[in-house]
Design a protein around this motif. Structure first.
Motif, PDB file in Angstrom:
ATOM      1  N   UNK A  92     -51.306  -2.277 -22.635  1.00  0.00           N
ATOM      2  CA  UNK A  92     -51.414  -0.889 -23.110  1.00  0.00           C
ATOM      3  C   UNK A  92     -52.312  -0.034 -22.224  1.00  0.00           C
ATOM      4  N   UNK A  93     -52.603  -0.525 -21.009  1.00  0.00           N
ATOM      5  CA  UNK A  93     -53.613   0.174 -20.203  1.00  0.00           C
ATOM      6  C   UNK A  93     -53.032   0.719 -18.897  1.00  0.00           C
ATOM      7  N   UNK A  94     -53.685   1.754 -18.380  1.00  0.00           N
ATOM      8  CA  UNK A  94     -53.294   2.247 -17.055  1.00  0.00           C
ATOM      9  C   UNK A  94     -53.876   1.318 -15.984  1.00  0.00           C
ATOM     10  N   UNK A  95     -53.492   1.560 -14.716  1.00  0.00           N
ATOM     11  CA  UNK A  95     -53.817   0.571 -13.686  1.00  0.00           C
ATOM     12  C   UNK A  95     -55.320   0.477 -13.412  1.00  0.00           C
ATOM     13  N   UNK A  96     -56.044   1.566 -13.597  1.00  0.00           N
ATOM     14  CA  UNK A  96     -57.488   1.525 -13.339  1.00  0.00           C
ATOM     15  C   UNK A  96     -58.185   0.654 -14.395  1.00  0.00           C
ATOM     16  N   UNK A  97     -57.825   0.893 -15.643  1.00  0.00           N
ATOM     17  CA  UNK A  97     -58.409   0.084 -16.721  1.00  0.00           C
ATOM     18  C   UNK A  97     -57.946  -1.363 -16.646  1.00  0.00           C
ATOM     19  N   UNK A  98     -56.720  -1.515 -16.183  1.00  0.00           N
ATOM     20  CA  UNK A  98     -56.187  -2.868 -16.029  1.00  0.00           C
ATOM     21  C   UNK A  98     -57.059  -3.681 -15.066  1.00  0.00           C
ATOM     22  N   UNK A  99     -57.376  -3.082 -13.928  1.00  0.00           N
ATOM     23  CA  UNK A  99     -58.208  -3.791 -12.942  1.00  0.00           C
ATOM     24  C   UNK A  99     -59.569  -4.138 -13.533  1.00  0.00           C
ATOM     25  N   UNK A 100     -60.117  -3.202 -14.324  1.00  0.00           N
ATOM     26  CA  UNK A 100     -61.415  -3.434 -14.936  1.00  0.00           C
ATOM     27  C   UNK A 100     -61.376  -4.645 -15.871  1.00  0.00           C
ATOM     28  N   UNK A 101     -60.272  -4.752 -16.613  1.00  0.00           N
ATOM     29  CA  UNK A 101     -60.140  -5.891 -17.541  1.00  0.00           C
ATOM     30  C   UNK A 101     -59.964  -7.191 -16.753  1.00  0.00           C
ATOM     31  N   UNK A 102     -59.160  -7.169 -15.705  1.00  0.00           N
ATOM     32  CA  UNK A 102     -58.998  -8.390 -14.902  1.00  0.00           C
ATOM     33  C   UNK A 102     -60.340  -8.812 -14.296  1.00  0.00           C
ATOM     34  N   UNK A 103     -61.111  -7.822 -13.851  1.00  0.00           N
ATOM     35  CA  UNK A 103     -62.427  -8.148 -13.274  1.00  0.00           C
ATOM     36  C   UNK A 103     -63.330  -8.782 -14.329  1.00  0.00           C
ATOM     37  N   UNK A 104     -63.264  -8.234 -15.525  1.00  0.00           N
ATOM     38  CA  UNK A 104     -64.068  -8.775 -16.641  1.00  0.00           C
ATOM     39  C   UNK A 104     -63.657 -10.227 -16.930  1.00  0.00           C
ATOM     40  N   UNK A 105     -62.342 -10.453 -16.955  1.00  0.00           N
ATOM     41  CA  UNK A 105     -61.842 -11.809 -17.234  1.00  0.00           C
ATOM     42  C   UNK A 105     -62.211 -12.764 -16.101  1.00  0.00           C
ATOM     43  N   UNK A 106     -62.164 -12.257 -14.876  1.00  0.00           N
ATOM     44  CA  UNK A 106     -62.506 -13.097 -13.722  1.00  0.00           C
ATOM     45  C   UNK A 106     -63.968 -13.546 -13.799  1.00  0.00           C
ATOM     46  N   UNK A 107     -64.827 -12.620 -14.221  1.00  0.00           N
ATOM     47  CA  UNK A 107     -66.246 -12.964 -14.385  1.00  0.00           C
ATOM     48  C   UNK A 107     -66.392 -14.130 -15.347  1.00  0.00           C
ATOM     49  N   UNK A 108     -65.597 -14.080 -16.406  1.00  0.00           N
ATOM     50  CA  UNK A 108     -65.686 -15.146 -17.417  1.00  0.00           C
ATOM     51  C   UNK A 108     -65.259 -16.485 -16.842  1.00  0.00           C
ATOM     52  N   UNK A 109     -64.190 -16.488 -16.055  1.00  0.00           N
ATOM     53  CA  UNK A 109     -63.760 -17.770 -15.487  1.00  0.00           C
ATOM     54  C   UNK A 109     -64.806 -18.268 -14.490  1.00  0.00           C
ATOM     55  N   UNK A 110     -65.426 -17.350 -13.762  1.00  0.00           N
ATOM     56  CA  UNK A 110     -66.482 -17.764 -12.825  1.00  0.00           C
ATOM     57  C   UNK A 110     -67.690 -18.319 -13.565  1.00  0.00           C
ATOM     58  N   UNK A 111     -67.895 -17.839 -14.788  1.00  0.00           N
ATOM     59  CA  UNK A 111     -69.035 -18.354 -15.568  1.00  0.00           C
ATOM     60  C   UNK A 111     -68.686 -19.683 -16.240  1.00  0.00           C
ATOM     61  N   UNK A 112     -67.457 -20.181 -16.010  1.00  0.00           N
ATOM     62  CA  UNK A 112     -67.127 -21.525 -16.496  1.00  0.00           C
ATOM     63  C   UNK A 112     -66.118 -21.572 -17.631  1.00  0.00           C
ATOM     64  N   UNK A 113     -65.685 -20.412 -18.125  1.00  0.00           N
ATOM     65  CA  UNK A 113     -64.682 -20.435 -19.199  1.00  0.00           C
ATOM     66  C   UNK A 113     -63.287 -20.666 -18.598  1.00  0.00           C
ATOM     67  N   UNK A 114     -62.440 -21.316 -19.359  1.00  0.00           N
ATOM     68  CA  UNK A 114     -61.056 -21.492 -18.944  1.00  0.00           C
ATOM     69  C   UNK A 114     -60.240 -20.320 -19.467  1.00  0.00           C
ATOM     70  N   UNK A 115     -59.457 -19.700 -18.585  1.00  0.00           N
ATOM     71  CA  UNK A 115     -58.691 -18.520 -18.983  1.00  0.00           C
ATOM     72  C   UNK A 115     -57.203 -18.806 -18.904  1.00  0.00           C
ATOM     73  N   UNK A 116     -56.496 -18.486 -19.969  1.00  0.00           N
ATOM     74  CA  UNK A 116     -55.037 -18.565 -19.947  1.00  0.00           C
ATOM     75  C   UNK A 116     -54.522 -17.174 -20.287  1.00  0.00           C
TER      76      UNK A 116
END
Ligand SMILES: Nc1ncnc2c1ncn2[C@@H]1O[C@H](COP(=O)(O)OP(=O)(O)OP(=O)(O)O)[C@@H](O)[C@H]1O
Ligand SMILES: [Mg+2]
Length: 230
Positions: A173-197
């Motif tokens: 439901x997001x535009x491309x700018x917000x989309x990137x922000x969410x992917x970056x947020x999720x990437x941070x989580x995987x880097x902190x050790x969480x598994x992302x699906x």
């Protein structure tokens, strides 16, 4: 112990006739950002629901951190869901009557780890800071942009410090700018050790993924690296 969601030879048949998943095997290890792409109706949400213990497969095995979930009763399943899994959905699913920090507190209300409301509030504030929304903490969801609402939903998914985050088209439901922000947020989580699906339609996610799978009519295939093909 390595933490992982392991799906082994999962088949899901709805109403004895729709084969939504056909012998699917997939592992999500801690720290991995796994993406599943594929056309509408190919079985992506079904896969996420089975991995997230929201639905049961017709056959096959689901292991969460080494435990075969078919051996767990209803209460144990709820425990695993509560303690190990966090969910993010396309439509955010925030409670419009609750302020941001209250939305983030909701999952803590059923967690005996939190005894005092003040502890919940403190944790909610920390999580909101993590997703960069401290300045909006007392606002209601309707006062936020879509991207901001999804960041609140991510903070809420982290409330009980799960090992895994499962996200079904989190940027649908997001535009491309917000989309990137969410992917970056999720990437941070995987880097902190969480598994992302993460289920996603958009190629923009490819820059963030460790591994990409394509679902076709219920069959899961690892996406080939195009560079190797040429
Ligand atoms: N509860 C259900 N009962 C019967 N059939 C279902 C049910 N849920 C999904 N299906 C069917 O299973 C198949 C896979 O559905 P699923 O929702 O997993 O697809 P999807 O890849 O997530 O699609 P989309 O990209 O549109 O969200 C579809 O053919 C769908 O119609
Ligand atoms: Mg879907």
């Amino acid at each position: 112990m390595n933490k992982a969601i392991e799906l082994k030879n999962i088949t899901k048949i709805y109403n004895h006739r729709v084969t939504a998943l056909d012998n699917v095997s997939l592992t999500v290890n801690s720290g991995e950002f796994i993406v599943v792409m594929g056309q509408s109706g190919s079985g992506k949400s079904t896969l996420l629901q089975i991995a997230g213990l929201l639905d049961k497969s017709t056959s096959g095995t689901v292991l969460i951190n080494g435990r075969d979930v078919s051996k767990l009763d209803k209460n144990q399943l709820a425990e695993v869901r509560k303690n190990s899994l966090g969910f993010v959905f396309q439509a955010f699913h925030l409670n419009s009557h609750l302020r941001l920090y209250e939305n983030v507190m909701v999952p803590m209300l059923i967690n005996e780890k939190y005894k005092k409301k003040s502890d919940m509030q403190k944790k909610a504030m920390e999580l909101i800071e993590k997703v960069g929304l401290t300045h909006r903490v007392s606002h209601y969801p309707s006062e936020l942009s879509g991207g901001e609402q999804q960041r609140v939903a991510i903070a809420r998914a982290l409330a009980n410090d799960p090992d895994f985050i499962l996200a079904d088209e989190p940027t649908g439901n997001l535009d491309s700018k917000n989309e990137l922000m969410i992917f970056e947020e999720l990437k941070k989580l995987s880097k902190s050790g969480k598994g992302l699906l993460v289920v996603c339609h958009n190629d923009a996610v490819l820059d963030f993924a460790d591994k990409v799978y394509i679902m076709k009519d219920g069959v899961l295939e690892e996406k080939n690296d195009e560079k190797q093909q040429s």
